[in-house]
Enzyme design. Sequence first.
Site, PDB file in Angstrom:
ATOM      1  CE1 TYR A  22      -4.417  -0.329  -0.098  1.00 47.39           C
ATOM      2  CE2 TYR A  22      -4.211  -2.125   1.335  1.00 47.39           C
ATOM      3  CZ  TYR A  22      -4.949  -1.568   0.402  1.00 47.39           C
ATOM      4  OH  TYR A  22      -6.029  -1.727  -0.095  1.00 47.39           O
TER       5      TYR A  22
ATOM      6  CD  GLU B  41      -4.916   4.328   1.290  1.00 47.66           C
ATOM      7  OE1 GLU B  41      -5.157   5.293   2.185  1.00 47.66           O
ATOM      8  OE2 GLU B  41      -5.488   3.346   1.088  1.00 47.66           O
TER       9      GLU B  41
ATOM     10  CG  ASP C 221     -10.703  11.526 -22.916  1.00 47.72           C
ATOM     11  OD1 ASP C 221      -9.614  10.784 -23.259  1.00 47.72           O
ATOM     12  OD2 ASP C 221     -11.707  10.983 -22.594  1.00 47.72           O
TER      13      ASP C 221
ATOM     14  CB  THR D 224      -6.078   4.985 -21.416  1.00 50.53           C
ATOM     15  OG1 THR D 224      -6.201   5.314 -23.192  1.00 50.53           O
ATOM     16  CG2 THR D 224      -7.372   4.990 -20.911  1.00 50.53           C
TER      17      THR D 224
ATOM     18  CE  LYS E 236      -8.562   3.526 -25.285  1.00 55.13           C
ATOM     19  NZ  LYS E 236      -8.747   4.089 -24.071  1.00 55.13           N
TER      20      LYS E 236
ATOM     21  NE  ARG F  68      -6.635  -3.448 -20.300  1.00 58.37           N
ATOM     22  CZ  ARG F  68      -7.320  -2.840 -21.503  1.00 58.37           C
ATOM     23  NH1 ARG F  68      -8.226  -2.341 -21.486  1.00 58.37           N
ATOM     24  NH2 ARG F  68      -6.765  -3.244 -22.576  1.00 58.37           N
TER      25      ARG F  68
END
Length: 415
Positions: free
Chosen positions: A52, A54, A198, A224, A227, A233
């Site tokens: 973790y 955070e 975007d 993203t 692509k 991903r």
Amino acid sequence: MNRSLHQADAQVYRIMQDELERQKTTLMLIPSENYASRAVMAAMGSVFTNKYAEGYPYKRFYNGCEFYDELEQLAIDRATELFGADHANVQLHTGSQANMATYYALLKPGDKIMALSVATGGHLTHGSPISFSGQFYESHFYGLDPDTDRLNYDMIMEAAKEVRPRLIIAGYSAYPRIIDFKRFREIADEVGAYLMADIAHISGLVAAEAHPTPVPYADVITSTTHKTLRGPRGALILCKQEYADQIDRAVFPGIQAGPLMQIIAAKAVCFKEAQEFGFREYQRQIVRNCQALGQALLEEGFTLVTGGTDNHLLLVDLRNKQITGREAADLMEAAGMVVNKNLIPGDPAPATETSGIRPGTPGLTSRGMKEPEMKLVGQWIARVIHEGRDNPEVLEEVRGQVQGLCEAFPIYEDL
Ligand code: DSN
């Protein structure tokens, strides 16, 4: 602990081998997909999954994060350098979450947003009534020019003046032409709106200067990473320095908690790969290949929305072929060419059926294919759509040709 996947879970291993075989033996024509490098995949499947972290580099809520600080800062630095942006947040799990975090950072519920609708090439998270974005915000849409199916900036200016949105979105899932981000900035300034670009589909092209960059013009840029950028991903946000704190707070703790550090590691690898010379040439070849595929389809009597392409995808209007997008995509899949059905502007068919397909060339170009192979693929698509219905022999024959091409341009040979 030390068992291989094969030893630990033979079922998952078997399914994975089947999928590997599918990827090796079929043509990836979905423009939002690509083949991540072995290095990117190694980072994704690494010990970074065990922790973790955070918070942000050097400001964590968990102990033991020294290497995670170094890793995430490296990814941030590479992203800002690659795109020439002031600030990057690399924690976004998906493109949808990048858009959600941007709205959360800049808007209040009920504020007006303006974008291109899904039916004309936009994305669900750009204000569709079936997405949070159309339910938490008041969504409005600009259209495409009905005569050209292209963005018409005078029309968008008129629509923006009428609606006076708080946020204008430029960026699409099925638009084959160059986007003029400078014009969008002028429109946003005229009505006092934020501008979000975007670039999920075109971020690889943008990084390689094969498409003009929105960085000087957009307040916030979402993308993203899997692509055309050919990474893991996931997603990222780039923004001007003045929005950096707002964006970071919106991502964590606003809409996400623990970052996927193994994916951030893979993003760092991807950003390094994207700075290599070969990547620039790769992106240019994607566009050349797409134009060659479009030309081959035109020669076979297909209709392309806008008549062609400037980027990595084509939108094929199948109405003159008396076949739906769904039927065409299914026939193509039977012949080893995996494409997706897609709405075309003004489509009379529902989204489950559609009148179009959306082939793209990032995957084929990653395999090393060039213009001569695109001509072949165009001819095979035509053969399957013209002759493949109720004709398993044709599908089988093309499937064999596809298999041969895949063998000539292999992927993941050592897997
Ligand atoms: N699923 C992406 C695409 O295929 O374009 C958009 O989210």
